[in-house]
Design an enzyme around this catalytic site. Structure first.
Site: not given
Ligand code: CTP
Length: 408
Positions: A217, A286, A296, A332, A346, A350
């Protein structure tokens, strides 16, 4: 207690006709308890007498990089060190261009370059100079670096023209400064986290597809590295567990490099029992690829499609929340919409103590920029929105919110 007691402010004055108004600002800051150190360009000294500023603030006014005196080391470094705020009032087109280009050829510009505190400027100049694309682009660059820039007012300018470019009323500038100063609480040399063991995660994780490809990401790691940097500077024993980033590990921090979410989980769990605070700033992927290839993967014939099966990664923060003992947990949430609802969800799901939310749809907050605008939600019901600022200053806000709750 005076409003700005213990605040050190660098008031940088550049050479425009509005420079004389800096004297009012200096006087107001001083009356409210701040230590105000003025640094002037040569041109500014033509518009406002250094003696006026010195008399109002009680500190010598710096105009020359090469002066020495008792207590002064390298002048611009000493000035910038430990400042709570640097404000350029007024900022001319020339000084804006120099700062945007990183030029340091006098005491003012060298001090600006050495400053790591929140930065403010109030531009004032002729309308055409203000509207010139060169000035506008320079201001845009500075905004991107975390400067708080107060737009000039419309009105009759010193040159006789009418338009935008006038320094805003001193009272309006004072309000802006007050907001910045009261938000930024970092005192120079403060070591309020001494003796605390703080684990910070940062960066993205990479989830391998084959030996040369991965899923990841856009996290740059800047926010987590800023938290680790400030926590160490504030005296904590810091462990930074980082996914791959282009950043240098901060000084004085124990550093563990990982790649995947599963590796990050192992590194964090191995240290968890001994931690006082865990700050999960990492953008943990995630999902991971179910069966990464050990060679490869080659394109085959005319096959136009490829399917990867993904498995859900363990949620590290949730696991920490469920196993929580003495640890204080900070999560975060980077959201593009419904920020408050998702952030609070969240926080609860959590079992975190604080949830730092930011809107990554903004150009000046979130991935790969040096600024951030955060809202902190606390399990104790607290909610605070902070001004747009540098990631280092945002890191201090987060650590302030932690410190206030772990009784230090
Ligand atoms: N986190 C974690 N382990 C994961 C995923 C996230 O510890 N596998 C932590 C992050 O470090 C961050 C917080 O959880 O502190 C982010 O929450 P999350 O719900 O995972 O964020 P998103 O993946 O962006 O959520 P969603 O997909 O629900 O938008």
């Amino acid at each position: 207690m005076e409003k700005f007691a213990n605040k050190k402010i660098v008031l940088a004055v550049s050479g425009g006709i509005a420079a004389y108004k800096a004297a009012d600002v200096a006087s107001w800051l001083t009356k409210n308890g701040a230590q105000v150190h003025c640094v002037l360009t040569k041109a500014a000294a033509e518009f406002v007498s250094p003696l006026v500023l010195q008399s109002l603030t009680g500190y010598p006014v710096v105009q020359d990089e090469f002066v020495t005196g008792p207590g002064w080391g390298i002048v611009h470094i000493e000035l910038a060190a430990g400042a709570d705020l640097l404000a350029v009032i007024p900022a001319t087109a020339n000084i804006i261009a120099k700062i945007a280009a990183g030029i340091a050829d006098d005491a003012l510009t060298s001090t600006v370059l050495a400053a790591t505190c929140p930065l403010f400027m109030a531009p004032a100049m002729n309308t055409h100079m203000y509207e010139n694309p060169a000035t506008q682009q320079n201001l845009q660059i500075l905004r991107g670096r975390g400067w708080q820039i107060m737009p000039p007012d419309n009105g009759r300018l010193a040159c006789g023209a009418v338009g935008q470019g006038k320094l805003p009323a001193v009272e309006a500038i004072e309000l802006e400064l007050e907001q910045l100063l009261l938000a930024a609480t970092a005192e120079p040399g403060r070591r309020d986290l001494a003796g605390k063991r703080v684990l910070v995660t940062a960066g993205p994780t990479t989830e391998p597809i084959d030996p040369v490809r991965y899923i990841s990401n856009r996290s740059s790691g800047k926010m987590g590295y800023a938290v680790a940097t400030r926590a160490a500077e504030r005296g904590a024993e810091v462990l930074l567990v980082s996914g791959p980033t282009a950043l240098q590990p901060p000084d004085g921090v124990r550093f563990v490099q990982v790649e995947s979410a599963c590796q990050m989980r192992e590194a964090v769990l191995a240290e968890y029992a001994a931690c006082d605070v865990v700050i999960m700033a990492a953008a943990v992927a995630d999902y991971r690829v179910a069966e990464p290839a050990d060679h490869k993967i080659k394109k085959t014939g005319d096959n136009q499609e490829m399917t990867l099966r993904l498995l859900r990664n363990p949620d590290i923060l949730q696991e920490l929340g469920e196993a929580k003992q003495q640890q204080f947990l900070v999560g975060f949430a980077a959201e593009t919409h419904n920020l408050e609802e998702y952030a609070k969800g969240k926080l609860a799901a959590k079992h975190a103590d604080l949830l730092v939310a930011n809107d990554v749809s903004r150009a000046d907050a979130g991935f790969d920029v040096d600024t951030n605008q955060i809202i902190i939600f606390a399990a104790d019901g607290g909610r605070q929105t902070y001004p747009l600022t540098t990631k280092l200053a945002a890191a201090d806000y987060i650590l302030d919110a932690v410190a206030a709750r772990i009784n230090i």
